[in-house]
Design an enzyme around this catalytic site. Structure first.
Site, PDB file in Angstrom:
ATOM      1  N   CYS A 150     -79.945  58.409 -43.160  1.00 26.64           N
ATOM      2  CA  CYS A 150     -78.823  57.622 -43.669  1.00 26.64           C
ATOM      3  C   CYS A 150     -79.072  56.128 -43.444  1.00 26.64           C
ATOM      4  O   CYS A 150     -78.879  55.317 -44.345  1.00 26.64           O
ATOM      5  CB  CYS A 150     -77.535  58.078 -42.973  1.00 26.64           C
ATOM      6  SG  CYS A 150     -76.059  57.247 -43.595  1.00 26.64           S
ATOM      7  N   CYS A 151     -79.530  55.773 -42.230  1.00 28.86           N
ATOM      8  CA  CYS A 151     -79.818  54.357 -41.950  1.00 28.86           C
ATOM      9  C   CYS A 151     -80.956  53.846 -42.833  1.00 28.86           C
ATOM     10  O   CYS A 151     -80.945  52.692 -43.260  1.00 28.86           O
ATOM     11  CB  CYS A 151     -80.184  54.165 -40.475  1.00 28.86           C
ATOM     12  SG  CYS A 151     -78.776  54.009 -39.372  1.00 28.86           S
ATOM     13  N   CYS A 203     -71.343  50.652 -38.865  1.00 29.65           N
ATOM     14  CA  CYS A 203     -70.626  51.374 -39.925  1.00 29.65           C
ATOM     15  C   CYS A 203     -69.437  52.146 -39.343  1.00 29.65           C
ATOM     16  O   CYS A 203     -69.463  52.579 -38.186  1.00 29.65           O
ATOM     17  CB  CYS A 203     -71.559  52.369 -40.598  1.00 29.65           C
ATOM     18  SG  CYS A 203     -72.925  51.620 -41.481  1.00 29.65           S
ATOM     19  N   CYS A 254     -69.999  55.653 -37.614  1.00 28.47           N
ATOM     20  CA  CYS A 254     -70.884  55.671 -36.444  1.00 28.47           C
ATOM     21  C   CYS A 254     -70.464  54.669 -35.379  1.00 28.47           C
ATOM     22  O   CYS A 254     -71.262  54.331 -34.493  1.00 28.47           O
ATOM     23  CB  CYS A 254     -72.323  55.395 -36.871  1.00 28.47           C
ATOM     24  SG  CYS A 254     -72.931  56.570 -38.082  1.00 28.47           S
ATOM     25  N   CYS A 281     -80.575  51.138 -35.483  1.00 33.41           N
ATOM     26  CA  CYS A 281     -80.333  51.572 -36.856  1.00 33.41           C
ATOM     27  C   CYS A 281     -81.613  51.720 -37.662  1.00 33.41           C
ATOM     28  O   CYS A 281     -81.610  52.336 -38.712  1.00 33.41           O
ATOM     29  CB  CYS A 281     -79.403  50.590 -37.561  1.00 33.41           C
ATOM     30  SG  CYS A 281     -80.087  48.944 -37.725  1.00 33.41           S
TER      31      CYS A 281
HETATM   32 FE1  SF4 Z   1     -75.395  55.750 -41.973  1.00 30.04          FE
HETATM   33 FE2  SF4 Z   1     -74.259  55.526 -39.576  1.00 30.04          FE
HETATM   34 FE3  SF4 Z   1     -76.626  54.336 -40.103  1.00 30.04          FE
HETATM   35 FE4  SF4 Z   1     -74.337  53.418 -41.193  1.00 30.04          FE
HETATM   36  S1  SF4 Z   1     -74.919  53.433 -38.983  1.00 30.04           S
HETATM   37  S2  SF4 Z   1     -76.264  53.683 -42.232  1.00 30.04           S
HETATM   38  S3  SF4 Z   1     -73.243  55.354 -41.578  1.00 30.04           S
HETATM   39  S4  SF4 Z   1     -76.176  56.571 -39.995  1.00 30.04           S
END
Ligand code: SF4
Length: 242
Positions: free
Chosen positions: A118-119, A201, A204, A227
């Protein structure tokens, strides 16, 4: 992609020279001595300090926000307020590729099943695209923030991309940040007053309880601490450049 050809010895020497001179480090970079430079900010809890310093030196410096599309609405509003208040003229926003998002995270829950992916999708890849015209970038990381940042240098090279990264506030403590913010009467991120000393985010980031580490609310309950847009010494933390 421009590459900075400064030798490691030169970066070490610059780090020593500017260890306690953050404005000097920003000025050095903004003069183009390391090639085109951008400032990347999360517009988080203490981002106003670095942004304020940079604005005093060069308001036309490109300022990049990585909009993961999962930021707190308060962060989005704070970004708008702060760049206008500080007078930056080249404000850039980078976000995930919509097709990639549709294919890899159609329900917006990738952060639950695979936060690293996701990051990469929402942060690293958009940042890589935004940094394509630059040879160096300024970051607001501090040594005190985590164990992986204790040996942070003011000038360092990203071994993956060849870009130079400048960390003018590496030596700053929480007290230094507060003092600077008070002295210049900088607007605070609205979530700080609600127990968020470190803000990423929405899915998180949680509030921190008294006595907890400032980043305890980031990826709470998971081993993840970074991240992925930064590297730690020689360890690659960033997703592959596209
Ligand atoms: Fe995804 Fe969480 Fe990374 Fe944001 S902090 S990009 S929601 S995993």
């Amino acid at each position: 992609m421009p590459r900075d050809l400064t030798h490691q010895n030169d970066l070490d020497s610059l780090s020593t020279r500017f260890e306690f001179d953050p404005a000097g480090a920003i000025l050095y970079a903004s003069e183009g001595r390391l090639g085109p430079t951008a400032l990347v900010s999360s517009f988080g809890a203490d981002s106003a300090v670095l942004l304020h310093m940079a604005a005093q030196i060069n308001r036309s410096m490109p300022v990049i926000l990585i909009d993961t599309l999962l930021l707190f609405p308060e962060t989005v509003a704070y970004h708008k307020e702060l760049v206008a208040w500080l007078g930056f003229t080249d404000v850039r926003r980078t976000e995930p590729d919509r097709v990639e998002l549709f294919l890899s995270d159609p329900d917006g829950r990738l952060h639950d099943s695979n936060p690293d992916a996701c990051c990469s999708l929402r942060k690293s890849q958009p940042l890589n695209r935004a940094l394509a015209p630059f040879a160096s970038w300024i970051s607001g990381r501090k040594r005190y923030q985590s164990s992986s940042r204790t040996r942070l240098q003011v000038f360092e090279r990203d071994p993956l991309t060849g870009l130079t990264k400048i960390n003018p506030l590496a030596h700053f403590s929480p007290a230094d940040l507060n003092t600077y913010m008070d002295r210049h009467d900088l607007p605070r991120h609205p979530l700080v007053a609600h127990g968020y000393p470190s803000i990423g985010c929405m899915p998180c980031t949680s509030a921190v309880r008294p006595g907890e580490h400032i980043r305890a609310g980031r990826w709470r309950g998971q081993p993840k601490t970074e991240c992925g847009i930064h590297f730690v010494e020689t360890t690659q933390m960033r997703g592959a450049r596209r």
